[in-house]
Scaffold this active site. Structure first.
Site, mmCIF file in Angstrom:
data_model
loop_
_atom_site.group_PDB
_atom_site.id
_atom_site.type_symbol
_atom_site.label_atom_id
_atom_site.label_comp_id
_atom_site.label_asym_id
_atom_site.label_seq_id
_atom_site.Cartn_x
_atom_site.Cartn_y
_atom_site.Cartn_z
ATOM 1 N N CYS A 133 0.808 -1.225 0.000
ATOM 2 C CA CYS A 133 0.000 0.000 0.000
ATOM 3 C C CYS A 133 0.847 1.283 0.000
ATOM 4 C CB CYS A 133 -0.962 -0.036 1.187
ATOM 5 S SG CYS A 133 -2.340 1.092 1.038
ATOM 6 N N ARG A 178 -13.905 10.215 0.079
ATOM 7 C CA ARG A 178 -14.775 9.035 0.149
ATOM 8 C C ARG A 178 -14.532 8.082 -1.013
ATOM 9 N NH1 ARG A 178 -20.073 12.470 0.942
ATOM 10 N NH2 ARG A 178 -18.776 13.643 -0.487
ATOM 11 N N HIS A 234 -3.751 -5.858 1.796
ATOM 12 C CA HIS A 234 -3.596 -6.079 3.229
ATOM 13 C C HIS A 234 -4.214 -7.438 3.540
ATOM 14 C CE1 HIS A 234 -2.631 -1.825 3.738
ATOM 15 N NE2 HIS A 234 -3.691 -1.523 3.007
#
Lengths: 446, 251
Positions: B97, B132, B198
């Site tokens: 990430c 968002r 993840h």
């Protein structure tokens, strides 16, 4: 305006009435409908009494229940949401159920558990007298976003808030809210003295290691649990607080603490529980609640509802505790370890919408410290994930039993006798209670 | 005496979102079960001078929040030459990430702030300014490990959209990947895996974990190392539950 408010309340009452008529739970839906139709629907309510709100990642339900219990003990009329329903829509539904057709809410106090992200939404419409903030931990990151984003939302609300702000002074993420409005003289901190199992280094995943004011890494004298402890910033001095309430002489074996020179006995005792009570005590002190009532509540009151709730089956005791994020789970693991002798554990892990779909938080639980845990049963929608996690912490795979079905899991757990602990995350906790009740009550009546 | 793998875990106190440190625990577990040693050194800001990056077998970076990524960007850039040397000499780079993003050309965060990357690779990442708009959810990709197709399962949660990826880590079967609705996920080379996954990544993908370990051990010993198999019963059942659930809902 009057007409709109009138129809808002009327409509809400009708929906709520219909739901009750058909035996449905009106905890959320009426509020949801009103919010959809009218973003200002909360303004339709007429509330003259003080509102006390409790927010934070962990402990909201417990603290809200404790505060409500104490105020009830004084004979006051309380409206509260003891079961959660802590979003804007849930709070609207609660008010609908307790108001007359003119929208008037009659009570002496409103004591409202409020979701962190909904504090600004709800209390920009309702006048808040006291806001209690317990802690900020990483929690359901896929739903809530980063902790920092959440803190900034509450912080923005605090910038213009002039009511009582009761803050955990030992949580750097919470204490910073006290800086948000320098003109608010009603900021009060609570703090708990270093306890027996406090550590010099961080043992569990923590948040907010950096000063919110200047970005320097915070220094800690000690950690109570996670990032809760006595911290200060070597750069700008952030963290120096003079607490309004300070619990001292924490004795977990004795279940006691001292506040304002008096000793109190508590029903349970973990450090985490002590912080909750410290928040409760701060509110009680602020509102001048009789010490006798405080004493009685601390000694006898239990929230249950899956929070340190006990069950018994043929002499085997089980304690169930909700753990919806790493800090909650780490606290429970600590509690299990602090219990002497052999024990078994059930871990129920779901990944429904309200839990967050992401279960990687279980890797922030420190299982390597397991002490005398002789067997682990796992269950829930992600039973295998938690089994893998526990295995890879070094725990013997042969002692792990996976039973995705809850009734099977409970039966498996009680196939042996002895001390048991159950841990369940958010949507798992009520089904786990139900399964435990079915088994312990059903089996013993046979 | 079997070898000991030495890992440099960079910025563990800043890049440790979403249980990413679990990857270290998983590597350590899989080595120790086979009698190998595992040493994890932690790198924190300011350690650049004294750290010999090329002496490690694996360098690991996890995911972090925007705030932390900004705090460490300067420090990371000061290590550029040493990291580049380690990478060229074959040290394995595993990045998740935020760690993935920081090794590219740049990362433009959700506040529009541009954080320069290390530039080890050609890709770059831009996050939507609408906070968002994030790729969030379970993800399954198909990659190739030693000539065989392997499904990698994880969880993605990123606002950054990564572009200009020449050699992706895998093909997306379920989820988003490098961008919304992308066909590809991550970036890979012989000694590089950079991904948004993840979970942590290695928890549900034991074959991938072993692939990384065999690479590192073989390089260390100068000859191919074959790892004895472990009992991955729980992992495999976990995989089949998730694959069944995710790949069937897709249809």
């Amino acid at each position: 305006m009057f007409i709109i408010n009138f129809f808002t309340i009327l409509l809400g009452k009708i929906i709520s009435g219909l739901l009750h008529l058909f035996g449905k739970n009106a905890g959320n839906l009426p509020g949801l409908v009103l919010w959809t139709l009218n973003k200002n629907c909360l303004k339709a309510f007429k509330i003259d009494c003080p509102i006390i709100a409790v927010t934070g990642t962990n402990g909201k339900t417990s603290v809200t229940n404790f505060i409500a219990k104490m105020f009830k003990g004084t004979g006051a009329k309380i409206i509260t949401n003891p079961e959660g329903n802590n979003l804007d829509t849930g709070i609207t539904s609660l008010l609908l159920n307790h108001c007359n057709f003119r929208g008037r809410v009659k009570a002496d106090y409103l004591i409202l558990e409020t979701d962190e992200s909904h504090v600004p939404v709800v209390y920009s419409k309702l006048k808040l007298q006291t806001l209690v903030v317990l802690n900020f931990f990483r929690d359901q990151l896929d739903r809530n976003g980063e902790v920092e984003t959440l803190i900034l939302k509450v912080n923005k609300f605090c910038e213009t808030f002039e009511g009582n702000l009761i803050l955990n002074g030992d949580d750097p993420n919470v204490a910073r809210l006290g800086l948000a409005n320098p003109n608010n003289p009603n900021v009060k901190y609570f703090s708990v003295e270093k306890y027996k199992f406090a550590t010099d280094t961080l043992h569990e995943a923590g948040e907010g290691r950096f000063c919110p004011r200047c970005g320097k890494e915070l220094k800690y004298e000690y950690y109570q649990y996670s990032h809760i402890g006595r911290f200060s910033c070597p750069g700008c001095g952030y963290g120096k607080i003079s607490p309004y309430v300070r619990f001292t002489d924490i004795d977990l074996a004795d279940h006691s603490f001292t506040a304002d020179g008096e000793k109190y006995i508590t029903a349970d005792s973990t450090i985490y529980y002590m912080y909750n009570l410290c928040a409760v005590y701060s509110v009680a002190k602020l509102y001048g609640i009789d010490k006798k009532i405080i004493r009685k509540t601390f000694k006898g009151f239990r929230v249950n509802n899956g929070r340190m709730e006990t069950f018994e089956y043929k002499g085997s005791k089980l304690m169930l505790n909700l753990a919806k994020n790493p800090v909650g789970a780490n606290m429970t693991v600590r509690m299990i370890n602090e219990c002497e002798g052999e024990k078994e554990m059930l871990f129920v892990l779901n990944d429904n919408l309200a839990d967050g779909y992401d279960v990687s938080w279980i890797w922030d639980i420190n299982f390597s410290v397991f002490n005398n845990v002789t067997r682990v049963v796992t269950s829930g929608r992600r039973a295998y994930d938690i089994a893998v996690r526990i295995k890879c912490s070094g725990y013997d795979a042969d002692k792990i039993v996976v039973r995705p079905d809850l009734d099977d899991a409970v039966k498996e757990l009680f196939s042996t006798t002895g001390r048991k602990f159950a841990v369940a995350n958010y949507t798992a906790v009520q089904p786990t209670r139900a399964a435990l009740k079915r088994f312990t009550e059903g089996e013993s009546s046979k | 005496m079997k070898d000991t793998l030495r890992v440099l875990h960079m910025y563990p106190n800043m890049l440790d979102l979403y249980g990413d440190s679990g990857n270290m625990e998983l590597l350590s577990y899989r080595l120790k079960m086979r009698g190998y040693g595992f040493i994890r050194d932690q790198y924190t800001i300011g350690d650049g001078e004294k750290t010999d990056f090329s002496s490690y077998d694996l360098i690991y970076l996890g995911g972090g929040a925007d705030f932390e990524q900004q705090l460490l960007a300067d420090d990371l850039n000061s290590c550029k030459d040493k990291l580049l040397h380690a990478y060229k000499s074959g040290v394995f780079l595993l990045m998740i990430c935020g760690g993935y993003q920081l090794m590219g050309q740049y990362y433009k965060d959700s506040n529009g702030q541009k954080i320069p990357g290390l530039g080890l690779f050609d890709y770059y990442t831009v996050a939507s300014t609408d906070k968002r708009k994030r790729c969030i959810g379970n993800i399954v990709i198909e990659t190739e490990i030693e000539g065989e197709k392997y499904k990698v399962i994880g969880f993605e949660n990123h606002g950054g959209m990564t572009d200009n990826v020449s050699t992706p880590f895998g093909k997306v079967i379920f989820g988003n990947g490098n961008k919304f609705g992308s066909e590809t996920e991550g970036y890979t080379e012989k000694n590089v895996i950079a991904t948004y996954l993840h979970g942590p990544l290695l928890s549900k993908n034991p074959v991938l974990a072993d692939h990384i370990l065999s690479y590192c051990l073989s390089r260390k010993q100068g000859s191919a190392v074959s790892l004895e198999p472990l009992d991955d019963g729980l992992e495999n059942r976990c995989r089949s539950v998730m694959l069944k659930r995710l790949l069937q809902t897709k249809k």
